[in-house]
Design an enzyme around this catalytic site. Structure first.
Site, PDB file in Angstrom:
ATOM      1  N   SER A 137       0.723  -1.095   0.150  1.00  0.00           N
ATOM      2  CA  SER A 137      -0.100  -0.046  -0.025  1.00  0.00           C
ATOM      3  C   SER A 137       0.854   1.206  -0.049  1.00  0.00           C
ATOM      4  O   SER A 137       0.251   2.460  -0.208  1.00  0.00           O
ATOM      5  CB  SER A 137      -0.725   0.053   1.348  1.00  0.00           C
TER       6      SER A 137
ATOM      7  N   LYS B  35      -6.640   3.904   8.227  1.00  0.00           N
ATOM      8  CA  LYS B  35      -5.937   4.817   7.893  1.00  0.00           C
ATOM      9  C   LYS B  35      -6.180   6.381   7.825  1.00  0.00           C
ATOM     10  O   LYS B  35      -5.648   7.213   8.135  1.00  0.00           O
ATOM     11  CB  LYS B  35      -5.356   4.481   6.336  1.00  0.00           C
TER      12      LYS B  35
END
Length: 800
Positions: free
Chosen positions: A685, A728
């Protein structure tokens, strides 16, 4: 030795001797002992002494563990000794045999290195032999001979040798050197220059030794007598049984069997278990109480009769009441509350529904364990908690077989006995921390426990009869799902508990944490008032977590400070606003690093997922002269390294469109670093962040410091979806970032993000790196120039 004046001290004739400190023993005059010498200085002392007359001073150590040895660690009274023999050992040490010559007193140490050297004086015996000394000598000989008789391993010849000694001082020294007493007691005898005093001290020690030996012999005789007594009692007990039988009376064993039989008749249990219990009870009646097997059988029956085979609690099926309890104990967590209320609704419609197997997954401090207690309270069930962290033995789950000494059922059955209910809330805490070794795999043993199609007949190795666990509601907790074996994970319904937003933390603190800490610290609610802006400062400047555990700790610190002020005489309430927090918690612990660390090109802000919630990372890139090398640091995993290589590959293949000269790569090295360097990092990611940081470095354009990003990239510049979007986004918000770049295919995860966060955050959904670079750097990818084609084929095509 005490001097009357300074002149007397100066007039004495001094002698200097090297002093060898010894541990664990004392050398007496006219005795021989072996010692092991290993220190460098001591070896040098022995070598120098053996090259001369072999005369040295031996002094015992006060502190046996002294290292290095100082003057104050050495007794001043010692023995002048002669080195009789030395033997060099292969390991460099040396065996030295010493013979004591006379008592000495070290008056003054003159050297310490490489070994001790001291000025010494002879300590001569002060009395001559008289009738009193002769009497004391004779008494000591008799006591020594008496002690020798009490020790069968010492030969009689020693008694003859002691009887033949006609020097009282030597007799005392010889006996003292062979007594098993402390170094301090032996040293006291060595310092006794007076023969009378020495004889008296040794006599006391020998007398003490005689008392100990006599007591030991007495205890040994008693033990032998106890064995004889046990045999005698056995015969008497057998006679008593015969007499009781004739009189028609019951013995203790019969009464115990009748008590067990009565308990068995009253106990509700399945027919299969009852047959096993009756068979075991019949077997117990035939085993003598003295046999070891009797206790094993009796303990097994106790477990059978104590387990809640058919005893349970009635569920509280009032949905509104259960919802009220859940709201009282926990803020938000709507998914979990909804699932519990749905279960209660189905239970109300279907009585025989099997208990669900839930798994709460989330970072520490979000309330997973306490939520299990709330569910038990809402449903009116008993609560059992079993911590699985660090368990590596399969027998902890399934129990030990009865063939082993001290065998017990597994912790599942132990928990059922403890709660005395066959339908409790059973919490399996930290299921992701299970381990395995040579003793088995506990996670495999849990497969049967957590399978509704199997756990109605759970088999424990100790019980060896099936126990119904289908009515139990199992709740497992974990920080991360990855360590949980797939087969075990498949048996559980996973409910994720992500971190809290700032507003949620404030609500939780006001409703639960602050009242709890005020009560635990003996305060009244009127004595302390923590305002909202103070709570915001605690959350943003003193904690950085997904949960609220550290928030509670900081609130507790404030309560302790206020409690002290109240005890010291404060009468007015403590009202805490934003500026008052530092008084109780000290300097601010966390600062925003974003503005400081993104001032130059080559730094991009990424979003990461960790077992304790989301976090932000800074990807830094630097360039230098070189030969087209890529260096990656920051303890990166293989996947993250491959993402960096893919990012560089995309940049090189699209250099002209990005406004980068293609020739610079041949004379350039690029270094990518991801702080903090001690924490392992991996995953795809960070691809978007890595590509943005390197592009910023090569173009010289600074990355927008108000934007954070996440996403996996391909060589063609496609942005792929990633996981942990909610965590996140919450991490970005905690860090003060209000804009995020997220993969287009992660739009579905927007549902999990609270509305309050959506209102504060701007989301940029992207599917290509062109969009990412435009948002973060303001770069619009230039169209690639069409290349001219030459050759016969091209001419043919042109003509066509």
């Amino acid at each position: 030795m005490i001097f009357k004046n300074k002149k007397e001290r100066e007039d004495m004739i001094w002698e200097e001797l090297p002093i060898l400190p010894i541990k664990g023993t004392v050398l007496f005059p006219e005795t021989i002992i072996p010692i092991l010498v290993g220190k460098e200085g001591s070896l040098e002392l022995v070598k120098q002494a053996t090259s001369g007359d072999g005369i040295i001073g031996i002094c015992a150590l006060k502190n046996q563990d002294a290292e290095p040895i100082e003057e104050e660690d050495i007794y001043r009274f010692g023995t002048r000794a002669k080195i009789v023999k030395t033997v060099q050992l292969p390991d460099g040490n040396m065996n030295v045999i010493l013979r004591g010559l006379s008592r000495i007193q070290a008056i003054e140490f003159v050297e310490k290195s490489p070994f001790f050297r001291a000025r010494i004086l002879e300590a001569a015996e002060t009395e001559t032999q008289d009738e009193e000394i002769n009497a004391m000598e004779e008494n000591l000989k008799n006591q020594a001979i008496q002690a020798i008789k009490l020790i069968p391993t010492i030969p009689d010849e020693i008694s003859v040798m002691i009887s033949s000694i006609d020097r009282p001082g030597y007799l005392a020294d010889l006996i003292a050197s062979n007594l098993n007493v402390s170094v301090a007691e032996k040293q006291e005898i060595l310092e006794a220059v007076s023969i009378k005093e020495r004889l008296k001290k040794v006599t006391v020690l020998v007398h003490q030794k005689i008392e100990i030996l006599e007591l030991g012999n007495k205890i040994q005789s008693q033990v032998k007598g106890e064995i004889d007594k046990t045999q005698r009692e056995y015969y008497l007990r057998e006679q008593l049984k015969a007499i009781q039988k004739e009189l028609g009376e019951k013995d203790d064993k019969t009464a115990e069997s009748e008590e067990l039989q009565e308990r068995l008749e009253k106990k509700k249990m399945p027919d299969e278990v009852r047959k096993v219990a009756e068979k075991e009870l019949d077997r117990l009646s035939k085993i003598p109480p003295q046999a070891a097997e009797y206790i094993v059988s009796r303990t097994y029956l106790d477990w059978i009769l104590d387990l809640p085979w058919e005893e349970g609690t009635d569920d509280n099926l009032d949905i509104s009441a259960a919802a009220k309890v859940l709201e009282e104990d926990h803020y938000d967590l709507e998914k979990v509350k909804k699932r519990i209320l749905e279960y209660l609704a189905v239970r109300k419609l279907k009585d025989d529904m099997k208990g669900p197997i839930l798994c709460f997954v989330g970072p520490p401090g979000v309330g997973k364990t306490s939520l299990g207690k709330s569910i038990a309270r809402a449903m009116g069930r008993k609560f059992v908690r079993m911590s699985l962290g660090g368990i590596r033995d399969e027998a902890e789950i399934r129990g030990h077989r009865r063939t082993y000494v001290g065998a017990l059922p597994g912790r599942i059955i132990q928990g059922m006995k403890k709660c005395q209910s066959n339908n409790p809330i059973f919490m399996l805490d930290e299921i992701d921390k299970l381990g395995m070794d040579f003793r088995g795999d506990p996670s495999s043993a849990l497969l049967e426990v957590l399978d509704p199609e199997q756990n109605f007949s759970f088999s424990d190795h100790y019980l060896e009869v099936p126990f119904d666990l289908s009515k139990v509601m199992f709740i497992a907790t974990a920080n991360i799902l990855e360590p949980i074996p797939p087969a075990l994970k498949d048996r559980m319904e996973v409910l994720e508990l992500p971190g809290y937003t700032e507003e949620e933390k404030i609500q939780i603190a006001n409703k639960f944490l602050i009242p709890k800490q005020i009560e635990e610290h003996g305060l009244e609610s009127s004595q302390i008032d923590i305002k909202k802006d103070a709570l915001q400062e605690i959350i943003t400047s003193y904690t950085r977590e997904a949960g609220v555990r550290n928030v509670e700790r900081e609130v507790a610190s404030i309560c302790r400070g206020v409690a002290r002020e109240v005890v010291e005489g404060r009468t007015e309430p403590a009202v805490l606003k934003k500026g008052d927090v530092q008084k109780y918690l000290g300097p601010i612990k966390f600062f925003s690093e974003i503005a400081e660390r993104t001032t130059e090109p080559g730094v991009a802000i990424g979003l990461a997922w960790t077992p304790v919630g989301g976090d932000i990372i800074f990807v830094e890139a630097a360039k230098m002269k070189g030969k087209n090398n890529l260096t990656l640091t920051g303890k990166l995993g293989d996947v993250m390294k491959e993402s960096a290589q893919a990012a560089l590959g995309f940049i090189r293949s699209n250099a002209s469109e990005l406004g980068i000269e293609e020739e610079i790569f041949d004379n350039l090295d690029i270094h990518i670093h991801v702080p903090a360097g001690a924490i392992p990092k991996d995953g795809p990611s960070a691809g978007v962040t890595l590509l943005t940081a390197v592009t910023s470095l090569l173009t010289g354009i600074q990355v927008n410091p108000k934007i954070a990003m996440t996403g996996e990239i391909t060589l063609r510049g496609t942005v792929m979806p990633v996981g942990g979007i909610k965590e996140k986004v919450l991490a970005a918000l905690r860090a003060g970032i209000k804009e995020t770049i997220l993969p287009e295919k992660n739009k579905k995860d927007l549902e999990d993000i609270p509305d309050v966060v959506k209102k504060q955050m701007t989301f940029h959904w992207v599917s290509t790196m062109t969009e990412v670079l435009q948002l973060s750097l303001g770069i619009t990818k230039k169209p690639r120039k069409p290349q001219k084609r030459g050759g016969v084929r091209n001419q043919t095509q042109a003509q066509m």
